[in-house]
Write a protein that holds these residues in place. Structure first.
Motif, PDB file in Angstrom:
ATOM      1  N   ILE A 192       5.058  -7.392  11.003  1.00 54.93           N
ATOM      2  CA  ILE A 192       5.970  -6.243  10.956  1.00 54.93           C
ATOM      3  C   ILE A 192       5.512  -5.310   9.849  1.00 54.93           C
ATOM      4  CG2 ILE A 192       8.344  -5.474  10.625  1.00 54.93           C
ATOM      5  CD1 ILE A 192       9.210  -8.329  11.483  1.00 54.93           C
ATOM      6  N   GLN A 193       5.340  -4.048  10.195  1.00 55.27           N
ATOM      7  CA  GLN A 193       4.949  -3.036   9.223  1.00 55.27           C
ATOM      8  C   GLN A 193       6.123  -2.093   9.008  1.00 55.27           C
ATOM      9  OE1 GLN A 193       1.507  -0.746  10.320  1.00 55.27           O
ATOM     10  NE2 GLN A 193       2.016   0.878   8.893  1.00 55.27           N
ATOM     11  N   VAL A 194       6.425  -1.786   7.751  1.00 53.04           N
ATOM     12  CA  VAL A 194       7.502  -0.863   7.409  1.00 53.04           C
ATOM     13  C   VAL A 194       6.890   0.323   6.675  1.00 53.04           C
ATOM     14  CG1 VAL A 194       9.719  -0.584   6.246  1.00 53.04           C
ATOM     15  CG2 VAL A 194       9.098  -2.812   7.196  1.00 53.04           C
ATOM     16  N   ASP A 195       7.215   1.527   7.122  1.00 53.19           N
ATOM     17  CA  ASP A 195       6.760   2.758   6.487  1.00 53.19           C
ATOM     18  C   ASP A 195       7.968   3.587   6.108  1.00 53.19           C
ATOM     19  OD1 ASP A 195       3.912   2.422   6.728  1.00 53.19           O
ATOM     20  OD2 ASP A 195       4.118   2.841   8.862  1.00 53.19           O
ATOM     21  N   ALA A 196       7.721   4.638   5.330  1.00 58.06           N
ATOM     22  CA  ALA A 196       8.804   5.534   4.917  1.00 58.06           C
ATOM     23  C   ALA A 196       8.314   6.973   4.910  1.00 58.06           C
ATOM     24  CB  ALA A 196       9.301   5.154   3.531  1.00 58.06           C
ATOM     25  N   ILE A 197       9.215   7.880   5.279  1.00 58.97           N
ATOM     26  CA  ILE A 197       8.920   9.309   5.228  1.00 58.97           C
ATOM     27  C   ILE A 197      10.155  10.063   4.778  1.00 58.97           C
ATOM     28  CG2 ILE A 197       7.149   9.248   7.018  1.00 58.97           C
ATOM     29  CD1 ILE A 197       9.244  10.394   8.956  1.00 58.97           C
ATOM     30  N   PHE A 242       7.537   4.414  16.336  1.00 61.20           N
ATOM     31  CA  PHE A 242       8.089   3.218  15.714  1.00 61.20           C
ATOM     32  C   PHE A 242       9.076   2.533  16.641  1.00 61.20           C
ATOM     33  CE2 PHE A 242       6.445   5.752  12.328  1.00 61.20           C
ATOM     34  CZ  PHE A 242       5.949   4.845  11.412  1.00 61.20           C
ATOM     35  N   ASP A 243       9.284   1.241  16.370  1.00 63.12           N
ATOM     36  CA  ASP A 243      10.234   0.453  17.153  1.00 63.12           C
ATOM     37  C   ASP A 243      11.649   0.546  16.593  1.00 63.12           C
ATOM     38  OD1 ASP A 243       8.177  -0.774  18.863  1.00 63.12           O
ATOM     39  OD2 ASP A 243       7.525  -1.702  16.992  1.00 63.12           O
ATOM     40  N   LEU A 244      11.757   0.778  15.297  1.00 67.85           N
ATOM     41  CA  LEU A 244      13.053   0.809  14.627  1.00 67.85           C
ATOM     42  C   LEU A 244      13.056   1.935  13.608  1.00 67.85           C
ATOM     43  CD1 LEU A 244      15.799  -0.611  13.937  1.00 67.85           C
ATOM     44  CD2 LEU A 244      14.520  -1.921  12.233  1.00 67.85           C
ATOM     45  N   THR A 264       7.089  -4.793   3.673  1.00 68.73           N
ATOM     46  CA  THR A 264       5.902  -5.150   4.450  1.00 68.73           C
ATOM     47  C   THR A 264       5.204  -6.342   3.820  1.00 68.73           C
ATOM     48  OG1 THR A 264       5.613  -2.892   5.260  1.00 68.73           O
ATOM     49  CG2 THR A 264       3.686  -4.330   5.339  1.00 68.73           C
ATOM     50  N   GLU A 265       5.059  -6.338   2.496  1.00 72.23           N
ATOM     51  CA  GLU A 265       4.437  -7.461   1.791  1.00 72.23           C
ATOM     52  C   GLU A 265       5.224  -8.746   2.014  1.00 72.23           C
ATOM     53  OE1 GLU A 265       4.232  -6.134  -2.263  1.00 72.23           O
ATOM     54  OE2 GLU A 265       2.546  -4.786  -1.853  1.00 72.23           O
ATOM     55  N   TYR A 266       6.550  -8.652   1.982  1.00 73.40           N
ATOM     56  CA  TYR A 266       7.402  -9.813   2.225  1.00 73.40           C
ATOM     57  C   TYR A 266       7.162 -10.378   3.623  1.00 73.40           C
ATOM     58  CZ  TYR A 266      11.533 -12.582   3.272  1.00 73.40           C
ATOM     59  OH  TYR A 266      12.371 -13.587   3.673  1.00 73.40           O
ATOM     60  N   PHE A 267       7.160  -9.497   4.622  1.00 70.50           N
ATOM     61  CA  PHE A 267       6.939  -9.941   5.989  1.00 70.50           C
ATOM     62  C   PHE A 267       5.568 -10.593   6.151  1.00 70.50           C
ATOM     63  CE2 PHE A 267      10.185  -6.668   7.524  1.00 70.50           C
ATOM     64  CZ  PHE A 267      11.166  -7.620   7.711  1.00 70.50           C
ATOM     65  N   MET A 320       2.307  -5.767  17.030  1.00 64.99           N
ATOM     66  CA  MET A 320       2.899  -5.517  15.739  1.00 64.99           C
ATOM     67  C   MET A 320       4.136  -4.647  15.905  1.00 64.99           C
ATOM     68  SD  MET A 320       1.638  -3.206  12.490  1.00 64.99           S
ATOM     69  CE  MET A 320       0.171  -4.095  12.193  1.00 64.99           C
ATOM     70  N   ALA A 321       5.213  -5.052  15.273  1.00 68.96           N
ATOM     71  CA  ALA A 321       6.430  -4.258  15.251  1.00 68.96           C
ATOM     72  C   ALA A 321       6.344  -3.263  14.090  1.00 68.96           C
ATOM     73  CB  ALA A 321       7.648  -5.157  15.082  1.00 68.96           C
ATOM     74  N   LYS A 322       6.869  -2.068  14.317  1.00 70.45           N
ATOM     75  CA  LYS A 322       6.824  -1.037  13.282  1.00 70.45           C
ATOM     76  C   LYS A 322       8.220  -0.485  13.041  1.00 70.45           C
ATOM     77  CE  LYS A 322       3.513   1.943  13.363  1.00 70.45           C
ATOM     78  NZ  LYS A 322       2.637   3.032  13.831  1.00 70.45           N
ATOM     79  N   ALA A 323       8.603  -0.414  11.760  1.00 68.97           N
ATOM     80  CA  ALA A 323       9.890   0.141  11.369  1.00 68.97           C
ATOM     81  C   ALA A 323       9.647   1.323  10.435  1.00 68.97           C
ATOM     82  CB  ALA A 323      10.739  -0.910  10.663  1.00 68.97           C
ATOM     83  N   LEU A 324      10.548   2.282  10.467  1.00 68.28           N
ATOM     84  CA  LEU A 324      10.425   3.463   9.626  1.00 68.28           C
ATOM     85  C   LEU A 324      11.721   3.709   8.885  1.00 68.28           C
ATOM     86  CD1 LEU A 324       8.677   5.937   8.821  1.00 68.28           C
ATOM     87  CD2 LEU A 324       9.807   7.171  10.676  1.00 68.28           C
ATOM     88  N   ILE A 325      11.610   3.904   7.575  1.00 66.76           N
ATOM     89  CA  ILE A 325      12.756   4.282   6.744  1.00 66.76           C
ATOM     90  C   ILE A 325      12.681   5.790   6.542  1.00 66.76           C
ATOM     91  CG2 ILE A 325      13.899   4.019   4.528  1.00 66.76           C
ATOM     92  CD1 ILE A 325      12.423   1.293   4.278  1.00 66.76           C
ATOM     93  N   ILE A 326      13.757   6.483   6.898  1.00 66.09           N
ATOM     94  CA  ILE A 326      13.823   7.931   6.730  1.00 66.09           C
ATOM     95  C   ILE A 326      14.815   8.219   5.617  1.00 66.09           C
ATOM     96  CG2 ILE A 326      14.405  10.121   7.828  1.00 66.09           C
ATOM     97  CD1 ILE A 326      13.812   8.664  10.527  1.00 66.09           C
ATOM     98  N   CYS A 327      14.345   8.906   4.584  1.00 66.98           N
ATOM     99  CA  CYS A 327      15.233   9.233   3.474  1.00 66.98           C
ATOM    100  C   CYS A 327      14.996  10.674   3.055  1.00 66.98           C
ATOM    101  CB  CYS A 327      15.063   8.214   2.361  1.00 66.98           C
ATOM    102  SG  CYS A 327      14.321   8.715   0.858  1.00 66.98           S
ATOM    103  N   VAL A 328      15.822  11.176   2.192  1.00 69.26           N
ATOM    104  CA  VAL A 328      15.753  12.587   1.815  1.00 69.26           C
ATOM    105  C   VAL A 328      14.404  12.935   1.199  1.00 69.26           C
ATOM    106  CG1 VAL A 328      16.764  14.396   0.391  1.00 69.26           C
ATOM    107  CG2 VAL A 328      18.233  12.804   1.605  1.00 69.26           C
TER     108      VAL A 328
END
Length: 62
Positions: A32-37, A51-53, A22-25, A1-9
């Motif tokens: 592919i799993q996308v998370d955010a912190i 994470f990979d990205l 993630t739902e789209y993928f 599984m590929a993992k991506a992370l969105i970093i925002c303020v």
């Protein structure tokens, strides 16, 4: 599984974006799993290479 992370303020709107992405993928059959912190948590996560990205929002100063 590929993992991506969105970093925002704050990590709030990016969390919704991560969930929808993630739902789209999943619907596309992609593993592919996308998370955010928020930016305050980012350094530890990046150092642990979990994470990979990493996607950093333009308003986040790192």
């Amino acid at each position: 599984m590929a993992k991506a992370l969105i970093i925002c303020v704050a990590g709030m709107s990016s969390s919704l974006m991560a969930k929808k992405t993630t739902e789209y993928f999943e619907k596309q059959g992609k593993d592919i799993q996308v998370d955010a912190i928020n930016a305050n948590e980012a350094k530890k996560v990046i150092e642990n290479k979990e994470f990979d990205l990493y996607l950093v929002s333009p308003q986040a100063k790192m």
